[in-house]
Design an enzyme around this catalytic site. Structure first.
Site, mmCIF file in Angstrom:
data_model
loop_
_atom_site.group_PDB
_atom_site.id
_atom_site.type_symbol
_atom_site.label_atom_id
_atom_site.label_comp_id
_atom_site.label_asym_id
_atom_site.label_seq_id
_atom_site.Cartn_x
_atom_site.Cartn_y
_atom_site.Cartn_z
ATOM 1 C CB CYS A 72 8.525 0.039 1.686
ATOM 2 S SG CYS A 72 8.029 -0.209 -0.306
ATOM 3 C CB THR A 81 5.676 -7.978 4.994
ATOM 4 O OG1 THR A 81 5.405 -6.796 4.191
ATOM 5 C CG2 THR A 81 7.113 -8.262 4.978
#
Length: 386
Positions: free
Chosen positions: A328, A78
């Protein structure tokens, strides 16, 4: 937290993997014996830490087919993706940056790009996929011909496991003068990667997907990237005290995957196929999602029409650990954008289960998990009928 004596069979390796004991041993050794600050090279402790970092840099580079000088250590994919986009936007000679990406990219990519889009820094060209999550190459070529600065593509899908022809995609982008950002989080260590040979501009990886520690990863970026980042923002991904134990753990995980990938992946594919066979035989109406000819060896993504996945997962909670989709998304119970982009019906989306085997999964566990999942679906169907 006290764990129960008998833990469930772990089949959620797309979310994260257990740390390989050999990796854990190296991390512990560095934490307790080679604990110097790699920036303090005036003494031997710091010099040793710096040497360990360079060794890890080389290990990462070898696994992905890149030069060590291009490896920038991060906290994970990320952060790597965020840094790559920051560099692409800031170094673009015009505004806004024109970005092409598929409708099934990871949320880390999509959310970061949407933020830049809201700020007027980026315009997006969405690339459609078919019912197996395969990229429409004709749409990519058309987008590149129309003018694209950056093409974002995942090497393998984190939900349905579809593998993308990264080499071909990058060749199309490069021929049009476009840069590329490849999210290799799920693919690295599972399929061969040759970043420099393909001409990838940015490539992001995470240690915890390849049996390494959480909180560490790498971005393969153009040479001089870290110096540029320091000049532009006053900070660097490598600024401060480096996470030497985590980085060394990443390097060890990469080294192990390079050696063992060729033997581990066929075995996991056989286990996946056996589990798929059991579920198809035992569950009426089961649908296998994704490209069954080009998917990750450990990926099995299925849908049970008319059977809510949360009810099945609840029944399996103490037996088998699996998920309804990407961590997520499942954490917020939001619908899967991947399955929607594939055009799956709501019934198939609601009945979706993501199953991921791993290098430590045994054949006995596969047999048990298959029976547990079949029984859980059967019990859920019985309960729904009242």
């Amino acid at each position: 937290m006290k764990l129960p004596g008998q833990l469930p069979i772990y089949l959620d390796h797309h979310s994260t993997t257990p740390v390989d004991p050999r990796v854990a041993a190296v991390v512990m050794e560095v934490m307790t014996y080679a604990y110097g600050n790699a920036n303090s090279v005036e003494h031997l402790y710091g010099e040793l830490a710096a040497e360990l970092l360079y060794g890890a840099r080389c290990d990462v580079a070898r696994l992905v087919g890149a030069a060590p000088e291009g490896v920038c250590f991060t906290s994970g994919s990320t952060q790597g993706i965020s840094l790559a986009l920051f560099h692409a936007v800031a170094s673009c000679k015009h505004r806004p940056l024109r970005v092409a990406l598929s409708t099934v990219e990871h949320r880390a990519v999509m959310d970061a790009i949407k933020l830049y889009e809201q700020q007027g820094e980026v315009v997006v060209c969405w690339l459609p996929v078919d019912g197996q999550a395969r990229l429409e190459m004709s749409e990519l070529r058309r987008a590149c011909q129309d003018g694209v600065d950056l093409v974002c593509v995942m090497a393998a899908n984190n939900e349905v496991g579809t593998i993308y022809p990264v080499g071909e995609i990058v060749a199309v982008a490069n021929a049009a003068g476009s840069q590329t950002l490849v999210d290799a989080t799920q693919a690295v260590g599972r399929i061969p990667m040759v970043s420099d040979e393909w001409g990838i501009t940015y490539l992001a990886v995470s240690a915890h997907k390849i049996y390494g520690p959480k909180g560490v990863g790498a971005l393969i970026a153009p040479r001089g990237f870290e110096g540029w980042l320091m000049d532009q923002s006053g900070h660097s991904a490598a600024q401060g005290t480096p996470n030497v134990p985590g980085i060394v753990g990443l390097g060890k995980a990469c080294r192990l995957r390079q050696v063992e990938m060729s033997s581990d992946e066929p075995r996991m594919a056989n286990q996946r196929d056996r589990l798929e066979e059991m579920l198809l035989d035992g569950i009426d109406g089961l649908v296998v999602n994704g490209d069954r000819s080009h998917r990750l060896s450990n990926n099995l993504h299925v849908s049970v029409p008319g059977v809510p996945n949360d009810a099945v997962i609840a029944r399996l909670r103490r037996l088998v650990a699996l998920s309804s989709g990407a961590a997520c998304s499942s954490a917020s119970q939001s619908p899967s954008h991947v399955l929607r982009a594939m055009g799956l019906s709501e019934t198939l989306q609601e009945g979706a289960l993501r199953i991921g085997t791993g290098k430590f999964t045994t054949n006995k566990q596969i047999e048990l998990a298959g029976r547990f999942i079949v029984d859980a679906v059967s019990d859920t169907r019985t309960a729904l009928r009242g």
